[in-house]
Each structure stands twice: as C-alpha cells, then as structure tokens.
Design a protein around this motif. Structure first.
Motif, PDB file in Angstrom:
ATOM      1  N   SER A 272      63.834 -13.449  44.984  1.00 34.91           N
ATOM      2  CA  SER A 272      64.093 -12.547  45.834  1.00 34.91           C
ATOM      3  C   SER A 272      65.496 -12.856  46.675  1.00 34.91           C
ATOM      4  O   SER A 272      65.967 -14.032  46.391  1.00 34.91           O
ATOM      5  N   PHE A 273      66.395 -11.872  47.393  1.00 34.30           N
ATOM      6  CA  PHE A 273      67.537 -12.178  47.828  1.00 34.30           C
ATOM      7  C   PHE A 273      67.564 -12.332  49.070  1.00 34.30           C
ATOM      8  O   PHE A 273      66.832 -11.344  49.965  1.00 34.30           O
ATOM      9  N   LEU A 274      68.146 -13.210  49.856  1.00 33.49           N
ATOM     10  CA  LEU A 274      68.459 -13.116  51.259  1.00 33.49           C
ATOM     11  C   LEU A 274      69.694 -12.278  51.974  1.00 33.49           C
ATOM     12  O   LEU A 274      71.044 -12.955  51.184  1.00 33.49           O
ATOM     13  N   VAL A 275      69.759 -11.436  52.521  1.00 27.36           N
ATOM     14  CA  VAL A 275      70.773 -10.809  52.862  1.00 27.36           C
ATOM     15  C   VAL A 275      71.008 -10.678  54.486  1.00 27.36           C
ATOM     16  O   VAL A 275      70.162 -10.846  55.251  1.00 27.36           O
ATOM     17  N   PRO A 276      72.090 -10.424  54.974  1.00 30.97           N
ATOM     18  CA  PRO A 276      72.427 -10.511  56.461  1.00 30.97           C
ATOM     19  C   PRO A 276      71.736  -9.427  57.119  1.00 30.97           C
ATOM     20  O   PRO A 276      71.561  -8.441  56.523  1.00 30.97           O
ATOM     21  N   CYS A 277      71.329  -9.748  58.353  1.00 33.32           N
ATOM     22  CA  CYS A 277      70.279  -8.946  59.188  1.00 33.32           C
ATOM     23  C   CYS A 277      71.375  -8.293  60.191  1.00 33.32           C
ATOM     24  O   CYS A 277      71.917  -8.864  60.808  1.00 33.32           O
ATOM     25  N   SER A 278      71.304  -7.024  60.577  1.00 34.30           N
ATOM     26  CA  SER A 278      72.110  -6.176  61.500  1.00 34.30           C
ATOM     27  C   SER A 278      71.797  -6.624  62.621  1.00 34.30           C
ATOM     28  O   SER A 278      70.446  -7.183  62.887  1.00 34.30           O
ATOM     29  N   LEU A 279      72.346  -6.473  63.670  1.00 32.92           N
ATOM     30  CA  LEU A 279      72.169  -7.046  65.055  1.00 32.92           C
ATOM     31  C   LEU A 279      71.115  -6.458  65.552  1.00 32.92           C
ATOM     32  O   LEU A 279      70.196  -7.037  66.274  1.00 32.92           O
TER      33      LEU A 279
ATOM     34  N   LEU B 100      84.144 -11.576  44.914  1.00 30.63           N
ATOM     35  CA  LEU B 100      82.817 -10.894  45.245  1.00 30.63           C
ATOM     36  C   LEU B 100      81.940 -11.853  46.410  1.00 30.63           C
ATOM     37  O   LEU B 100      81.533 -12.779  45.911  1.00 30.63           O
ATOM     38  N   ASN B 101      81.937 -11.435  47.370  1.00 32.05           N
ATOM     39  CA  ASN B 101      81.271 -12.246  48.653  1.00 32.05           C
ATOM     40  C   ASN B 101      79.826 -11.520  48.698  1.00 32.05           C
ATOM     41  O   ASN B 101      80.000 -10.445  49.396  1.00 32.05           O
ATOM     42  N   TRP B 102      78.842 -11.968  48.333  1.00 25.90           N
ATOM     43  CA  TRP B 102      77.735 -11.068  48.374  1.00 25.90           C
ATOM     44  C   TRP B 102      77.152 -10.562  49.953  1.00 25.90           C
ATOM     45  O   TRP B 102      76.808  -9.602  49.877  1.00 25.90           O
ATOM     46  N   PRO B 103      77.199 -11.588  50.930  1.00 28.38           N
ATOM     47  CA  PRO B 103      76.635 -11.186  52.143  1.00 28.38           C
ATOM     48  C   PRO B 103      77.352  -9.980  52.560  1.00 28.38           C
ATOM     49  O   PRO B 103      77.014  -9.099  53.251  1.00 28.38           O
ATOM     50  N   HIS B 104      78.799 -10.151  52.566  1.00 32.07           N
ATOM     51  CA  HIS B 104      79.778  -9.020  52.755  1.00 32.07           C
ATOM     52  C   HIS B 104      79.611  -7.580  52.066  1.00 32.07           C
ATOM     53  O   HIS B 104      79.347  -6.452  52.571  1.00 32.07           O
ATOM     54  N   LEU B 105      79.333  -7.861  50.609  1.00 29.64           N
ATOM     55  CA  LEU B 105      79.394  -6.666  49.980  1.00 29.64           C
ATOM     56  C   LEU B 105      77.930  -5.917  50.013  1.00 29.64           C
ATOM     57  O   LEU B 105      77.859  -4.717  50.036  1.00 29.64           O
ATOM     58  N   ILE B 106      76.741  -6.745  50.160  1.00 27.44           N
ATOM     59  CA  ILE B 106      75.578  -6.077  50.165  1.00 27.44           C
ATOM     60  C   ILE B 106      75.353  -5.478  51.578  1.00 27.44           C
ATOM     61  O   ILE B 106      74.634  -4.283  51.754  1.00 27.44           O
ATOM     62  N   THR B 107      75.848  -5.905  52.539  1.00 28.69           N
ATOM     63  CA  THR B 107      76.018  -5.322  53.983  1.00 28.69           C
ATOM     64  C   THR B 107      76.805  -3.898  53.927  1.00 28.69           C
ATOM     65  O   THR B 107      76.372  -3.060  54.452  1.00 28.69           O
ATOM     66  N   ALA B 108      77.733  -3.954  53.108  1.00 30.66           N
ATOM     67  CA  ALA B 108      78.982  -2.867  53.194  1.00 30.66           C
ATOM     68  C   ALA B 108      78.029  -1.793  52.238  1.00 30.66           C
ATOM     69  O   ALA B 108      78.397  -0.458  52.741  1.00 30.66           O
ATOM     70  N   ILE B 109      77.496  -2.144  51.156  1.00 26.13           N
ATOM     71  CA  ILE B 109      76.944  -1.225  50.483  1.00 26.13           C
ATOM     72  C   ILE B 109      75.849  -0.327  50.790  1.00 26.13           C
ATOM     73  O   ILE B 109      75.663   0.730  50.892  1.00 26.13           O
TER      74      ILE B 109
END
Length: 901
Positions: free
Chosen positions: A529-536, A811-820
């Motif tokens: 599983s992948f860990l991704v940033p959580c929106s505010l 490629l910065n994964w936290p920034h890109l997955i948030t943007a996508i």
C-alpha cells in the motif's frame, strides 16, 4: 488554506488485487553441504529496493522498484512499476532447508546488471539479472507493458559454485542475532557481513562473477587487528575471543569509491564503525549517553535496537538509531563527522521518544523518520516526524486502512446472500487472495482453484455456502424467519474466515521508502500500500481530539481567529459523527440512493440524536459552538475547500501529442489503482463531513441563538449554506458510488462497433478511446476513466508547460499524487461543464452503469441536462428499450438529444 499542512498527516491507499493471483515463476534449489534447518527458525520479513534513477522523468527505471517478502526458506521478489505493466515480474525462490535471515535480501545496481544478494541461515547467494537500461532504451518505450528483470530468471544457474557459498562452521553464525549486511565492492566483489558465533563480525567475500578466484573470509575484532583466513580458521583459543557484548544486533553499510564503512549496533548499547578496506574500527560510541539510563538498562543486553542510514549528497551521512527499552523507546539521529587522523565522531541531531509497544520497522531520510509499530491491541500504527523542524517532538499521524467491519448488518427486508456478496466483493474491502484462502477453509479441504477471476470467485463462494447450508438443513419445512436466520448464520461463518485472512494478509511487515521520489509504502504478504499526503479538511476531520487540540492554529490561516473557528467547527462535526449509529447513517445513505432530499434526512438524524442523547453530546456541541466567533463564515470556508466546481469549461478531450517519455507516466494498473482509490477515500471522508455538516446546520437553525449565530447573522445565510452543502454531499456520494462500481468487460468487436456508431454521430471526444479489451481483471468505472481519458489530460497539464525541461524534471511522489488527485476530481465533478466521464462510459459500452449514474444525477444537478437526456436515450436504444425514447431535435442529420418517457 496553508499548503504546508498537506504533509501533516497521510492516508494509506491499498492496492488490493481483485484479479487472480499473478503468475509467479517458481525456482527451487537445494545447496550441497547443508543440513535442513527448521522452517520457523526466523520471522517473516520484507523489504524494498529503488533504482537510482527511479525519480528521473527520462530514465528507463523511472517509477520502478523491487519488493520482497521472506517466509522460511522461501523468498518472493516482485518488480513493480507505476508507469507500465511489467510481464513476468514475480519470482518465488526456495532454497530448501535454508531459512532466510530477516532482511537477508539485498539488491545492488551496476551499469549492466541488477545483483541480488541473499543470506540464509546456512548459505550466501549472488544472482545476476540484466539491468532494465540494458534491456530497453527509454526512447523506445511506448507500449503499456514490458518485460521485468525477472523474466529470464529461470536461466540463472543457481548451482554455479562461483555464485553461492556455504557459511563456514567456524566461526559460525551467531544464533541469537539475525543482523546482516551485503554490498558490492567497486571491483565487483560480493561481500556479506554477518554476526559470528564468537560475538564479533565476519565478512565473507565472493570474487567478481566474471573473474576466477576463491572465497575469502575476514573477521573484524575489537582490538583493531584483524585476522584474515583464506582457507580455514584458527581455533578460538588461539585467535582470542570477542565478548558476547560486542555481538551486532543491527548492521548497515555505506559504500565509498574504494571502501565500505560497516556500522554495527551491538547489544552492549554501543555503535561501532569499521573500515572494511583498512579492517579497522574507526569509532565506538556509547549510545546510552543520549538517553535516560537506569542501572538495569545498562546491565541488560540491547537486543531490540535498530540502525538505519540515510545519505544526502549535500548533507552527508545520517544515522538513525532506535534504542529499545522496556515499555518505551527512543530514536536518536546523528550525523557522521570526520575528525583528524582518519577518525570519526557523531554529531547528535535529535532525540525523539515514543511509547509504542513493538517497533516493526523504521525508515530514515535526511529530514524525517517513518516508523511502523504494533500497539498493545496488536493494531498497526504508522507515524512520521520531521526531526529537524519539529521541536515539540510531535509525531504526524498516518491513517491506516481499517479492517472491514467485524459483522455485516442484514436487515430483515434484505436477502442475506445478496447483502454478504455485495459486502465481500465491494472493491477495496477484501483481496482476492483472502477470499480464496477463506473459501478453502470453509469448504473443508474440498479442491478449489487458486486462479479464479473475481466473477468466478463470487460464484464459487455462493456455491460453497449454499452446499454447506443444504447439507445442514435437516428439517423438510421451516418458517421464513428460520430460513433467513440460517442463511445469515452460514454466510457470517464464511465472512469470519474472510476477515481472519484479510487481517493476516494486510498486516505490514516493513516500510519501503524511496529516497529519490520520497514515496513511502507499507509492504505486506503478497501486496503493498502507498502512503499519500492528507488534505487539510480530511486531516482535521480524521485527527483525534487530543491531537487536534495541539494543532498550530496559525498554520491553517493567517487569521488566527478564523483558524480557531474552523478547528472548533470540525470538533463539532466529529462529535456528531461519533454519535451517529449505523441505523442513523443508513438514513442518509438511503436518502441519497432513493433521490430524497439530504436536508430532510439530516433533520431526521438530528431528531434521533436528540432523542437518544444519553451522554449529553448535544450540550457538548452547543458549548463548542459558543466558542466559534463566526460559524457562518467558518462553514462557508469549509464548503469552499471541498467544492471542485469550476467556472470555465474544462479542457475537452483531444489527441494529445505527448512526448514519448510522458505517454506512459502513471499508466500502470498499480498507479491507476492508487489514484482512483485515493479519490474514493476522499469522497468517502468528504461524504461524512458533509453529512455531519448538514446535521450541524439543522441544529443551528433549530437553536436560533444569537450567542451562537453571532451578531447580525441572517436566517437566510444559514439556508444558503444548507443548500450549498446538499449538492456537495450528493456529488461525493456519486463519486464514491462510481469508485466502487465495477465496469463490464466488453468484447473488442463490440467496442469497435460502438465507437464506429458514435463517430457517425460526430461525437469526436469518444474517438480518443482505444478499442481494446478493457481489463483482464475487474476494474471500476472511475479506474476505466482515468486509464482511458483522464490521465492524459492530467499529465499533459502538469508536465507539458512552456520552457519545461523534462530531462531535468524529478518526480516527487507526495507532490505529484496530490496534484493528480486534485486535477482528477474536477473531471469527475458532476456540476462541471466537462462531460468527459459520461462520454467515456458511453464510448466504453458501460450503458448499465451510465443509466444509474444519470439516475443519481438528474434530480439535483442542472448542468449538462441536454447531454444527460441524449445519453439516457442512447442507453434505452442499446438496452432494447427504444419505446422509452422520443427524439427531440436534429441538426444536419445528427441526432442531438433524446427524451425518456
């Protein structure tokens, strides 16, 4: 809201396989000169490897990595890619009778090869695989799939004596330590560092794979004088003995151009650093100097300590140490500092305390620590902290995927079979592997196939429960109530088996951190599983009250009072959410499904909450509301943060002439699953937020308290907010539904015929679809849309900007997955002018799903109404219900819209 808060917490996104298990190449090897050891000698373990150029946009190894799990004498290695589907990407290697050391798998990258170094309790091994850059040139990769580095592993000669060696009985492997390290020298030699039975370290060296030579062994001793033995060993009494306190508990290596620094964290609580080339101990540091120490701790052996390294070209080498003590633990971060005369010391950067019970694994970067624990309830806990900026020592939350509900509620008006099947086979709840294993147990040894598709598995599950049910019912006649109760009993028995295996398979074994892309994964048995940033918004709603109270309010807004208002508002929503029973939650679900006003459902839930308020929750909410200076403004801010409606028309679909190295970016099944599951998680959380917000607004209308509403607030303002919240809730309900609705598998000839028909109608947008078989396994309609249409739009917008040098882009994964995800949600948003999602469903022959989508949409969404009428008419025609259709108007011979009776 402040962008910096996006990294305060993370969500876990499972990549839960729904198709049959991947085809795994099986390799079995029995080394000569070994005696079988018990299979349960060592614990299961997992780990990962990142290619050095995995973060470079133009590299062939972009977004590729390898993960592995060990169990007994078997290791399973899987190569993953976020861009393309890798063929033959999994191998299961069994070294019979030789259980793997935990963490005894090490991968090294050289120009032409990927080298796998394996360490078991009796042997060491070297496997040479072709490097992806040698297999492919990046400018030639245009297909959606390519061969993995494991494709030809069956051709590897495991019996070649140059590539494996039996660990000598003298000095022997320490029985009470599982530490190991392995690396390649600059000359291509394979080196393995292991704890010796005498308490020290010995290093076993294999010559380069293409150079004849003999195996050599070196023992590193505390006296700084190292004995070398090329053929045999001196007796212990002659060579002198290291005390058992020197026994390394954790080993790590840092490679230099012509040397390797070997770091050993020993059970005497000391960290020792060795130069392999000089075979000298360059540093000894007593780590108890950096933590509160009792006499008992100093005398006890430090068997639970862990060591990790992180290297930065600009900052140098960092060392992370976990010091284990009973019922408490401490992380220490150091920077390696060079002193005079080839000596080194540690510069203490930070000490961080934790009360977690059992540390499973942790990972280190030059700025952060990520840690994985099991708590006292044996639940998974993941947290991370920036050890340089976080002076308060507060760990950031990771919201891990919860297990499915322990019990499935079946109402008396529901069919138990349909209810359980829907719950078991809703995407994201259970993996195919967990259901198949449960089916084997439930069927009590009856032969079952382990390569079933999702639909085949559903049929097998139904058949198994019905067979058990029929075999146990002895009465010829029973009442409907008894029949219903027996069905629930048997289905719940199977469900309990599924839950047991889902829990076992979803338990993380290790963390995997890619330092080149900042991607963090949890590695499990057979999945990740992948860990991704959580929106505010989600972060505030999910955070427990104890952590919410410690939030730095000023970081949310420049306006401190507004920050406090929003935090208090979210606390009110949490109080409501925690008080809602399953029956109350069902009221809102049914209202959305049956196209009833959500405001009325919220009003009914509020009445139930007030009627059943045995713990004075309403009083707590009222008290918290009085702390909010401007509740109407705070609610408006929260609504704006969750609304993805855009004023301008979204970019229409067109043939994107993307550069070749962008055409497959995030196009693999793994990436599609992660992005779309991220959308589903957001929709699920936001639906709950909007539900609780509607209930709170109904409470505000009922209170009509000027102390709560604030001076000059109008009743009309509350009504306006209520009517803004309702479509917001319905939008997230619709996106959540679509994220769990499976796409139909359509034959290629049907797709081609459909696209030809639509092209006659001059629907240019649908011609961007490719007439290929949609999926090999079950896929949701949101996954279908992302794969076929949305991904190209998003990648084009993110990367094809003027003056963008792709060769220099990392490629910065936290920034890109948030943007996508942020770019994907507007394409799914029902009230936006863009109609790409329904057009994709029509072009892909998903007519049943399209009908339900429009049914859920039409009563409240007044955008694209003509297009919805046209599509509903098209659905009626395709589904053989032409009598429901009346054409409304035509232009230049092209049918523009239909109207359903």
């Amino acid at each position: 809201m402040a962008a910096g808060l996006a990294e305060r917490s993370c969500l876990e996104l499972n990549v839960a396989p729904r198709g049959p298990p991947r085809r795994v190449q099986e390799v079995v090897f029995t080394p000569t000169g070994t005696a079988p050891l018990p299979a349960g000698r060592y614990e299961d373990s997992a780990g990962g490897f990142c290619y050095q150029e995995s973060g470079q946009l133009a590299a062939v190894t972009r977004n590729r990595f390898v993960r592995w799990t060990t169990s007994g004498d078997t290791v399973e290695l899987v190569e993953e890619s976020l861009d393309v589907n890798l063929l033959n990407n999994a191998v299961r290697l069994r070294i019979q009778g030789c259980p793997f050391l935990p963490g005894g798998v090490h991968l090294c990258e050289v120009q032409s090869h990927l080298v796998v170094l394996l360490i078991t309790g009796q042997t060491v091994h070297r496997l040479l695989l072709p490097h992806p850059a040698r297999m492919y040139r990046s400018e030639l990769i245009t297909e959606s799939q390519m061969q993995s580095v494991f494709t030809d592993i069956g051709k590897v000669n495991f019996r070649d004596p140059a590539n494996y060696y039996v660990i000598p009985s003298v000095p022997g492997l320490a029985s009470n330590s599982v530490a190991s390290a392995a690396w390649l020298s600059s000359e291509g030699e394979a080196l393995f560092a292991l704890p010796s039975a005498s308490g020290g370290i010995f290093v076993l060296k294999l010559p380069p794979h293409d150079v004849p030579g003999t195996v050599s062994v070196v023992e590193l001793k505390q006296s700084s004088v190292v004995q070398r033995f090329l053929t045999g060993w001196m007796p212990t009494a002659i060579r002198g003995d290291c005390g058992p306190s020197d026994l390394p508990i954790s080993l790590s290596v840092h490679c230099l151009d012509h040397d390797a620094f070997l770091f050993a964290l020993c059970q005497d609580h000391k960290l020792r650093m060795w130069s392999y080339k000089d075979q000298m101990c360059l540093m000894v540091a007593d780590l108890l100097e950096f933590m509160p120490v009792s006499r008992d701790l100093r005398l006890a052996a430090g068997t639970g300590h862990r060591l990790r390294l992180a290297f930065s070209q600009s900052l140098g080498l960092y060392l992370g140490v976990y010091m284990h003590a009973p019922k408490r633990g401490q992380f220490c971060v150091f920077q390696l500092v060079s002193t005079e005369s080839n000596r080194y010391s540690l510069d203490h950067i930070s000490s961080l305390f934790s009360s977690q019970e059992t540390l499973v694994d942790f990972a280190l970067t030059s700025a952060e620590i990520w840690a994985l624990w099991h708590n006292e309830e044996n639940q998974t806990v993941v947290k991370y902290i920036n050890f340089e900026q976080n002076v308060a020592g507060q760990w950031n939350q990771v919201f891990v995927q919860p297990l499915p509900e322990e019990e499935v509620t079946v109402r008396h008006d529901q069919d138990p079979r349909e209810t359980y099947l829907e719950y078991l086979f809703t995407p994201g709840r259970f993996t195919n592997a967990a259901i198949q294993k449960a089916l084997q147990i439930f069927s009590q040894g009856t032969e079952t196939h382990m390569d079933l598709t999702w639909d085949e598995l559903k049929k097998e599950v139904t058949l198994a429960v019905e067979n058990e049910f029929q075999g146990s019912v002895t009465e010829y006649e029973c009442s409907l109530e008894e029949f219903w109760q027996l069905q629930v009993e048997f289905w719940s028995k199977l469900y309990a088996c599924c839950l047991q295996y889902q829990e076992a398979l979803s338990r993380p074994l290790a963390l995997h951190l890619n330092p080149y892309t900042n991607m963090v994964c949890l590695l499990k048995k057979g999945s990740l599983s992948f860990l991704v940033p959580c929106s505010l918004v989600d972060h505030l709603y999910l955070l427990s009250n104890e952590h919410l109270l410690t939030e730095d309010d000023a970081a949310i807004f420049d306006d401190l009072e507004m920050s406090r208002d929003v935090v208090c508002l979210v606390q009110c929503l949490r109080l409501i959410g925690e008080s809602i029973s399953m029956e109350m939650a069902f009221i809102m679900e049914m209202a959305c499904s049956r196209l009833q006003p959500p405001e009325k459902a919220a009003e009914q839930i509020l009445e139930d909450l007030i009627a059943n308020d045995t713990e004075n929750v309403m009083e707590d909410i009222h008290s918290k509301l009085q702390e909010i200076r401007n509740p109407i403004h705070a609610i408006g801010v929260l609504i704006r943060e969750m609304d993805y409606e855009t004023d301008a028309d979204m970019e229409r679909a067109h043939h994107l002439n993307m550069r070749m190295n962008l055409s497959q970016l995030y196009g693999s099944g793994t990436a599609v699953n992660v992005v779309c599951w991220g959308v589903c998680k957001i929709a699920t959380i936001r639906f709950l937020i909007c539900r609780d917000l509607l209930i709170l607004q109904q409470l505000l209308l009922r209170l009509e308290d000027p102390m709560v509403l604030g001076g000059g607030q109008l009743f009309q303002s509350q009504q306006d907010l209520l009517h803004r919240t309702s479509p917001l809730l319905l939008s997230y309900y619709l996106i959540r539904w679509a994220s769990q609705c499976l796409a139909s598998d359509v034959p290629v000839d049907t797709l081609e015929s459909n696209l030809q028909h639509l092209s006659v109608l001059e629907l240019a947008d649908t011609t961007a679809l490719t007439p290929h078989k949609l999926v090999s396994g079950p896929q949701t309609i949101v996954e279908l849309f992302f794969q076929e249409v949305a991904r190209k739009h998003i990648i084009s917008r993110l990367f094809l900007q003027p003056n963008t040098s792709l060769a220099e882009t990392s490629l910065n994964w936290p920034h890109l997955i948030t943007a996508i995800v942020a770019d994907f949600l507007p394409l799914l948003w029902p009230s936006n002018p863009s109609f790409l999602f329904p057009e994709c469903l029509m072009g892909s022959c998903q007519y049943t799903q399209l009908q339900e989508y429009i049914r859920l949409l039409q009563p409240w969404c007044h955008v694209n109404m003509g297009s919805c009428c046209f599509m509903m008419g098209r659905c009626y025609l395709v589904m053989g219900e032409g009598h429901k259709v009346r054409p409304r108007c035509c232009l230049r011979g092209r049918l523009l819209s239909f109207e359903g009776n």
